[in-house]
Design a protein around this motif. Sequence first.
Motif, short mmCIF file in Angstrom:
data_model
loop_
_atom_site.label_atom_id
_atom_site.label_comp_id
_atom_site.label_asym_id
_atom_site.label_seq_id
_atom_site.Cartn_x
_atom_site.Cartn_y
_atom_site.Cartn_z
N UNK A 62 1.14 -1.09 -0.22
CA UNK A 62 0.11 -0.40 -0.48
C UNK A 62 0.79 1.61 0.17
N UNK A 63 0.65 2.19 -0.95
CA UNK A 63 1.17 3.54 -1.12
C UNK A 63 0.33 4.60 -0.78
N UNK A 64 0.75 5.52 -1.19
CA UNK A 64 0.39 6.93 -1.17
C UNK A 64 1.16 7.94 -2.48
N UNK A 65 0.73 8.40 -3.24
CA UNK A 65 1.83 8.94 -4.47
C UNK A 65 1.93 10.30 -3.27
N UNK A 66 3.72 11.10 -3.52
CA UNK A 66 4.44 11.54 -3.13
C UNK A 66 4.54 11.51 -1.14
N UNK A 67 4.36 10.01 -0.57
CA UNK A 67 5.13 9.62 0.65
C UNK A 67 5.71 8.58 0.45
N UNK A 68 6.82 8.40 1.05
CA UNK A 68 7.57 7.58 1.15
C UNK A 68 7.21 6.23 2.39
N UNK A 69 6.76 5.30 1.38
CA UNK A 69 6.50 3.68 1.93
C UNK A 69 7.48 2.02 2.33
N UNK A 70 7.20 1.61 2.69
CA UNK A 70 7.84 0.40 2.42
C UNK A 70 7.68 -0.96 1.77
N UNK A 71 8.90 -1.12 0.95
CA UNK A 71 7.77 -2.56 -0.29
C UNK A 71 9.33 -3.44 0.23
N UNK A 72 8.26 -4.58 -0.56
CA UNK A 72 9.20 -5.59 -0.24
C UNK A 72 8.94 -6.40 -1.11
N UNK A 73 10.62 -6.51 -1.32
CA UNK A 73 11.11 -7.39 -3.23
C UNK A 73 10.55 -8.24 -2.80
N UNK A 74 10.80 -9.41 -3.82
CA UNK A 74 10.61 -10.66 -4.42
C UNK A 74 11.42 -12.02 -3.73
#
Length: 134
Positions: A62-74
Amino acid sequence: MDFSGTWKVYSEENLEEFLKVVGAPEMIVKMRKELKPVLVIEQNGKDFTYTMKTPIGTKVHSFSLGKESEMTTVDGRKIKCTVREEDGKLIAENEKFTSVREIQEDDMVEVSGFNSFNNCFKDEGFGVTKKNRL
């Protein structure tokens, strides 16, 4: 531009080379070549939920435009990333990686590159993925 929908990967160029450049383990490179993920994108204004479904698992971001978010790679690594919209394109960036998604007719085309967007188009450092809406 509304990116909402269910998208099936049907074409990938330079995937293996790109995954190697970004440091994916060899097992992930081999496995990912065989899989064609289904992506579900839910967009509500500036808020997005991005779900990647494969036979071996599902990842939700989940993310919002313009805000830093954490994601998990494959391969399970955590990365911080900021996504913005520019000229109808979704651009995800961090210090090592840029991904640009845009809708072209019935397809969503994603160009991903290592380092800055200006370096995405070197043969050894970019991948192009095409998806059609289901």
